[in-house]
Structure formats: C-alpha cells, structure tokens
Design an enzyme around this catalytic site. Structure first.
Site, PDB file in Angstrom:
ATOM      1  N   GLY A  27       0.820  -1.201   0.000  1.00  0.00           N
ATOM      2  CA  GLY A  27       0.000   0.000   0.000  1.00  0.00           C
ATOM      3  C   GLY A  27       0.852   1.248   0.000  1.00  0.00           C
ATOM      4  O   GLY A  27       2.089   1.194  -0.001  1.00  0.00           O
ATOM      5  N   GLY A  30       0.377   8.557   3.485  1.00  0.00           N
ATOM      6  CA  GLY A  30       0.963   9.855   3.767  1.00  0.00           C
ATOM      7  C   GLY A  30       2.438   9.816   4.096  1.00  0.00           C
ATOM      8  O   GLY A  30       3.162  10.765   3.818  1.00  0.00           O
ATOM      9  N   MET A  31       2.924   8.715   4.699  1.00  0.00           N
ATOM     10  CA  MET A  31       4.328   8.647   5.076  1.00  0.00           C
ATOM     11  C   MET A  31       5.192   8.071   3.966  1.00  0.00           C
ATOM     12  O   MET A  31       6.345   8.433   3.819  1.00  0.00           O
ATOM     13  CB  MET A  31       4.494   7.800   6.337  1.00  0.00           C
ATOM     14  N   GLY A  32       4.623   7.152   3.198  1.00  0.00           N
ATOM     15  CA  GLY A  32       5.410   6.498   2.168  1.00  0.00           C
ATOM     16  C   GLY A  32       4.727   5.233   1.710  1.00  0.00           C
ATOM     17  O   GLY A  32       3.501   5.122   1.760  1.00  0.00           O
ATOM     18  N   VAL A  34       4.505   0.829   1.667  1.00  0.00           N
ATOM     19  CA  VAL A  34       4.723  -0.369   2.466  1.00  0.00           C
ATOM     20  C   VAL A  34       4.848  -1.561   1.534  1.00  0.00           C
ATOM     21  O   VAL A  34       4.027  -1.744   0.628  1.00  0.00           O
ATOM     22  CB  VAL A  34       3.568  -0.605   3.462  1.00  0.00           C
ATOM     23  N   LYS A  48       8.441  -0.546   5.567  1.00  0.00           N
ATOM     24  CA  LYS A  48       7.858   0.766   5.313  1.00  0.00           C
ATOM     25  C   LYS A  48       8.971   1.706   4.875  1.00  0.00           C
ATOM     26  O   LYS A  48       9.927   1.938   5.612  1.00  0.00           O
ATOM     27  CB  LYS A  48       7.175   1.294   6.572  1.00  0.00           C
ATOM     28  N   ASP A 142      -3.056   7.700  16.744  1.00  0.00           N
ATOM     29  CA  ASP A 142      -3.882   7.535  15.555  1.00  0.00           C
ATOM     30  C   ASP A 142      -4.496   6.139  15.517  1.00  0.00           C
ATOM     31  O   ASP A 142      -4.457   5.451  14.509  1.00  0.00           O
ATOM     32  CB  ASP A 142      -3.068   7.788  14.290  1.00  0.00           C
TER      33      ASP A 142
END
Length: 730
Positions: A27, A30-32, A34, A48, A142
C-alpha cells in the site's frame, strides 16, 4: 484466510532495502509506501519506506530514527513488533513483523458490524495492546479501524512507532495542521493541549462503538464537522447494547481526559466483566470467513477513508493521504512476553503466586507521612494555594472497588479458558502491567507497573552498560578528581573511561542511549557538556550551570538544567541541543535542582519553596503555571527520577548522612521507603526497562553503586571491589 494481497513492484519501486528483498507493494499513504519483504532467513516482513521528501527533512529523519529505537522496545503482544530501522541508498525504512489478516475496517466493509462476542474480543485485544504501548511510554495518537488487524491470534494494533516524527514534518510545512483521523481524534488533540495516553483511550471508545454498529459515534461529515462534534456533541453508541461495555465506552469518550479510564482500567474491567458467551466465538470464528448470506455492505465508515484495494489485508497499510496524514506514534521500552501457547499456564502460575505472596513490609507508610490528597499543598512558600492537582505522566494503577491495590478476587478466580482473555491478561502480567499491583500496608498504595514485579515473575537483573562517575583520587566532594566511565553491570570488565576531564560528573544518557550529557567542573565553574556514548565528539553546550544533574527531554532534543540567575539563585532552564538556545522556566527565589524529565513532558525537581526541600512538578510547555508539590511530609527530599513508563518516581528522602531511597506514585501518593540502611543512600536512577533502580550508598568519600528491584527485593552491590563509583546512569 485471505490470500496474500499486494501488487507487483513497479519500475520506480526498490527491489531491496537493507537486508530485505521486496516482493510486492502492499500500500501507499501519507508517510510512504509499504512492501511485503523477505528477510535473509525467509521470514516475511513489512518494510515501510519513507517518502523521499520526508527522508530529506533532517527534523523528520532524526525523530523518525529516535522513535523507531523506542518502538523496538514495545512489547509485541497484540502489536506488530518493530524489527529494524535504518537508511539504505538514500531510503529511510522501518521493518516490522508481518501480520496476516484483515484490518477491522476491511472486515466490516465485507461483513458488517461484529457480533457481541467479537466486539468484546476486539475491546479486550486493543486494550491489551494499549497497556503494552503505554507501559513503554508511548502514545499511539492515531488508533483507528485500519490500524487494528484481526489475526488468528487475536487483534493486533499497528502503526504506533512514528507519529511524532510525522508530526514534526507536518508542523514544519502545515501550520495548525492536526495529525490524526476525524472521528477518532480526542478533544484535547484538537485544542492543542498536551497529548497523553488518554487520547488513545478516547480513540478506543470510538473504535469499539464503530465495531458494534458500523458507524462512528460522532456520525459522518466533513473534517470540520467531525472535529466540532468530538468537541461538543454527545456520542451515539447506537447498537452497542451490552450494558457494561456501553458504559465503559461512554466513560472512554469523556471530553475531559482526566475523566477517562486508563488502558489498564479498561482491561481490568473488560476481563472482570466478560461472560463466557461473549467470548466463546472470539477466536473460534475466522475473522475473514464470509457468512452464508453476506449482508449489504455498511455505509463508508465515518472518518477514516477506505484502504487501497489489493492491500495485504490492510495489515501494514501506511497512513492514508487526505486532509491530514494519519501516522503512528511515539514510543518507549518493552518487557519480555510469554509465548502464546504458554499463556494460560503462565497466568495461573502468576495468579497463584500473587495469592500466596505476603505483602512487602517495605511498603508500609512510615509514621509521620500525612494522608493527603493528590496535589494538596502543605507548608508555606512563594507558590500560593491551591496548587493544581498533579496529573501523572501516564495513568497510574487504578484502585479497585475492594480498596486494595490488586485486582478483585473475582478477577483472579475467573476461569481462563477463553484463549483471548488468557492471552490478554498474561500479556499484561508479562509486561508488568495492569494485572498486578503492589499493595502497601495501611491505605497507601500505587501502581507497580514501573517495577515490573508481578507475583513470582520478578524482573531479572538488567545486564546493561551503565555510565558512572569514577573517582580517580580521593577528596570528593571538597576536591574533585573524577571522569565518566562505562561499566558493564555483569562485572565482566572493569569500568573504562569515556571522558578525560579532571572533574567530570553526573552523566545522563539520552533516551536512545546514543549520547549523554555531563557536568564538567573547571577553574571557571561548572559547564554542561555532551558526548557520544563512547565519549567521542565531546562538546561544551552551556558555559555556566549549577552543579546538579541534567535531564534529557523524551525526544532527546533538549536538556533541562539549573543555572544561577543574576541574583545568584539557581533557576530551571532548558537548552535546545541543536542550536544551544536556552529558555528560563522559573523565576522564584527558592533553592532548587536535580531535574528529571518524565515521558510525557513534565519535569520533576526539588525546591525549598515550602521551607524544606520537597519534590515538585513543572510543565515546561506551561511555565506560567505554578509548580505542583508532590512530597508533602516536609522531610528533606531530592534526586527525583521518573520511572520509564511515568507511573512513579524514586527519590532521596533525608539529608546526608541519613538519606534513604523512597518511591511514590506520579501524583505523589503512596510514598514509602524502597531502600534504607545505616548508611547514606542517594542518586537513584531507573533501569531502561523499569523493574530495577540503581543508587549510591555510603559516605561521599567512598561511594558504592548498588541496585534493587522496584518492590524492594534483590538489593545487591554492583560496583567492583576497590572502586569508587557514583552518579549512575542506566
């Protein structure tokens, strides 16, 4: 079980990161991205990889690695264990355990709301994960349905390791941006107040209500509407019909974080109130087994967007992009866990041992210690009444209805056949969490989570390298001949010097143990220095400080210290390590010193504002507020030190040469002696994983470093024969 998900690697995807071969893309968010990867031994892992623009942000990258170090210490039960982090070919990456199974969000999109038994199972599993995460000094920030995986071994909470890192990047680029998911963000997060474990409890309440009904308790709508409802509207629990669970969820959704139960409160109440029928199908039904006649899919969940199609059961999907990134979290320390196949037996052994164990005599409240309420002020001084009530750095252990500090007998006797309950409670016991408390004599009691001692499972002695002050010649304290040395506490080697000053003292490790601070005394006075863990890159940071301890902030970016003002009175300062900029936090005329920076941000220190040295708390983010007094018996106190999980403090009680090591709850309650002898004791400090406290015993001129468990057992000398060691930093 759902088949392996993911899509083939594209031309822009890496094929290897570090030691891991990448097989497919799970997938992107927002962070990067995976990826499903393979370790050299064939294990499947989730890798990740951080977006290039974030990996180029020095602030993000530094925080990313710091938080990843801490995440590695989080107990793995009910979570995805962090295995490794690093940088390779310009890519920053984080490797976690691969968990196969759908996310709660995916499961409900296919099959609709959970049954009562499954809701209770998710409630127990997620509460267990939060206990382990909070025990390690972490706040998830979160928690949401896409971050809960429904594996065959029970619910697993993921993405708890790097939210604060992403928060740093967002704060640099999007002023006023709230990091989190609408419908799961606690009111205090929106209001910009301090983030504590209570925000995860609020999200837990939202998540359980959603699992029961398929609808967020604050409805659906735009980001702004959802935020407004979380601040002002009452939650709609809808289909949550199980009365005890509905009441617990409603308490978790209280607007005031102080009114919410802690994660360990949640777990104890869930285990105590669970019925056999409620959990009988929790693990005996496969999460992804489709029903004979699938119901129509529920409406799109309120708040979190749907996960990318084809993601591997959602199990390691990164935070999705949108109005705000949705990252994971800050982190802490882990405890050993028992293999799941041994959990029920371990639980029975722990319970039996706890039932047989006598209450420790050291836990008695000595005569003269008043029975005062948390935050109550005694004595006189420059800070007026009333002093605000102290808020623990993390939720301290709750008191049970029977008035004792241990779980009710009904919880201890309850049958452990349902596997999820047995695993959950055993995990908490193994992590030193909610299932055991140290009850002191009389009415004084506090959580012993930091001690890590539950029943017969006393924590093993931590064989970790310690920093100490090593005296190279006699004369202390009138004459200082000292250096900072590293000492392996398993006594396999002699202390080895890491500094070369003629008078170096009071070392303090950074949270990640990669650096340390210390005080160097020269002809011009005391200076604050920093160095790498091996003593390299030593550099002066502040040119004039007091002679007491220093303390690092939880993120390792600042150091608290005391230094004289223009009138010669020591005041509390913090200095930013990156640029050397100092900020003064106090201005009163009281004598003070010995800062200790707790996991959630509060600084403990001693002050004689009441006429005698007592322990106080100050929030460096709110220096305009009056410090909160913790010790209340007007007996000399100094050297406070936070436990790694923030639930309690150790400190020196009594002036030289009659000092003893005492322990108390984070709100000042339950103060009692931990160590006392005919010799002077001082300078307590916690082991990295909790459970043990190192301290110094003996005359100033000939000190010896010792260690003791947090329940007062196992006291032992760890200084080598013939040495003069003091000021331990573990």
């Amino acid at each position: 079980m759902i088949a392996m998900a993911g899509r083939p690697l594209g031309p822009d995807d890496p094929v290897r990161v570090g030691a891991y071969r990448l097989e497919s893309k799970i997938g992107e968010g927002g962070m990067g991205a995976v990826y499903l990867g393979r370790a050299e031994d064939g294990r499947r892992v989730a890798v990740k990889v951080v977006r290039p623009e974030l990996a180029g942000d020095p602030a993000f990258l530094a925080r990313f690695h710091d938080e990843a170090v801490n995440a590695e210490r989080v107990a793995s039960f009910c979570t995805a264990k962090v295995l490794e982090h690093g940088e390779d070919l310009g890519l920053a990456y984080l490797v976690t355990e691969y968990i196969e199974g759908p996310s709660l969000l995916q499961h409900m999109n296919r099959q609709g709301p959970l049954t009562d038994g499954m809701v209770h199972g998710v409630a127990v599993g997620v509460a267990t994960a939060l206990v382990a995460i909070h025990r390690a000094g972490v706040v998830h920030r979160d928690l949401k349905p896409s971050n809960v995986l429904l594996s065959l071994t029970g619910p697993r909470v993921i993405d708890f390791g790097i939210a604060r890192a992403l928060d740093v990047a967002v704060s640099h680029t999007r002023t006023g941006q709230v990091v989190g998911t609408p419908g799961y963000i606690a009111p205090e997060q929106v209001a910009g107040q301090e983030v504590t474990p209570a925000v995860d409890v609020f999200a837990w309440g939202c998540l359980i209500a959603y699992a029961a009904s398929g609808h967020n308790p604050f409805g659906r709508g735009s980001f702004e509407i959802m935020i407004a409802r979380s601040l002002h509207a009452e939650p709609d629990l809808g289909a949550l019909t199980t009365a005890p669970l509905a009441g617990l969820v409603r308490r978790a959704l209280a607007k005031d974080p102080r009114s919410r139960p802690s994660a360990q409160d949640l777990l104890l109440e869930l285990v105590g109130g669970v019925s056999d029928s409620a959990v009988s199908t929790t693990l005996h039904q496969a999460w992804d087994e489709p029903p004979a006649e699938p119901p129509p899919p529920p409406p799109e969940p309120d708040g979190p967007p749907a996960e990318p199609k084809g993601s591997q059961a959602g199990s390691h999907a990164p935070p999705s992009s949108g109005a705000a990134p949705h990252p994971p979290t800050e982190v802490g320390r882990s405890e050993p866990t028992h293999p799941p196949t041994q959990a029920a037996g371990v639980l029975r052994q722990e319970q039996a041992a706890a039932d047989r164990a006598p209450q420790p005599g050291r836990g008695a409240r000595p005569q003269g210690v008043p029975q005062t309420e948390p935050g109550q002020r005694t004595g006189t001084g420059p800070w007026p009444n009333p002093v605000p009530q102290a808020t623990p750095d993390h939720h301290a252990g709750s008191r049970q209805p029977d008035g004792q500090g241990s779980p009710p007998a009904s919880v201890r006797r309850r049958r452990t056949a349902p596997l999820l309950v047995a695993l959950a409670v055993a995990a908490v016991v193994a992590a030193g969490g909610a299932a055991a408390y140290m009850a002191t004599r009389g009415s004084a009691k506090h959580s012993n989570t930091a001690g890590g001692t539950t029943g017969s499972a006393a924590p093993a002695f931590p064989h970790e390298t310690m920093l100490v002050r090593q005296d190279t010649a006699p004369g202390w304290p009138q004459k200082c001949h000292a250096r900072i040395a590293r000492y392996p506490t398993d006594a396999t080697a002699a202390p080895s010097a890491v500094t070369s000053g003629s008078c170096d003292m009071l070392p303090a490790y950074t949270p990640d143990m990669r650096r340390f601070s210390f005080i160097r005394r020269t002809g011009g006075g005391n200076q604050l220095w920093t160095a790498d863990a091996d003593g390299g890159n030593a550099a002066r940071l502040v040119g004039k400080v007091g002679g007491g301890r220093t303390a690092w902030s939880p993120d390792g970016g600042r150091i608290a210290y005391f230094a004289p003002d223009d009138a010669g009175v020591d005041q509390l300062f913090t200095v930013t390590v990156a640029d050397g900029k100092s900020t003064q936090l106090t201005t009163d005329r009281a004598r003070k010193g010995d800062p200790s920076w707790g996991p959630s941000g509060r600084i403990a220190f001693f002050s004689d504002a009441s006429g005698e040295n007592q322990i106080y708390l100050l929030d460096p983010q709110r220096p305009d507020q009056q410090p909160v007094r913790l010790t209340r018996d007007d007996v000399f106190a100094k050297d406070p030190a936070w436990s790694p999980d923030g639930t309690c403090l150790v400190f020196t009680r009594g002036a030289y040469p009659h000092g003893e090591i005492w322990i108390m709850g984070a709100d000042g309650s339950g103060a009692h002696r931990l160590v006392g002898s005919s010799e002077h004791e001082m300078d307590p400090v916690w082991a990295r994983a909790g459970g043990w406290v190192a301290y110094t015993r003996g005359p100033y001129a000939t000190p010896v470093v010792r260690a003791v468990r947090a329940d007062g057992s196992g006291d032992r000398r760890i200084s080598p024969p013939g040495s003069s060691l003091a000021h331990p930093s573990w």
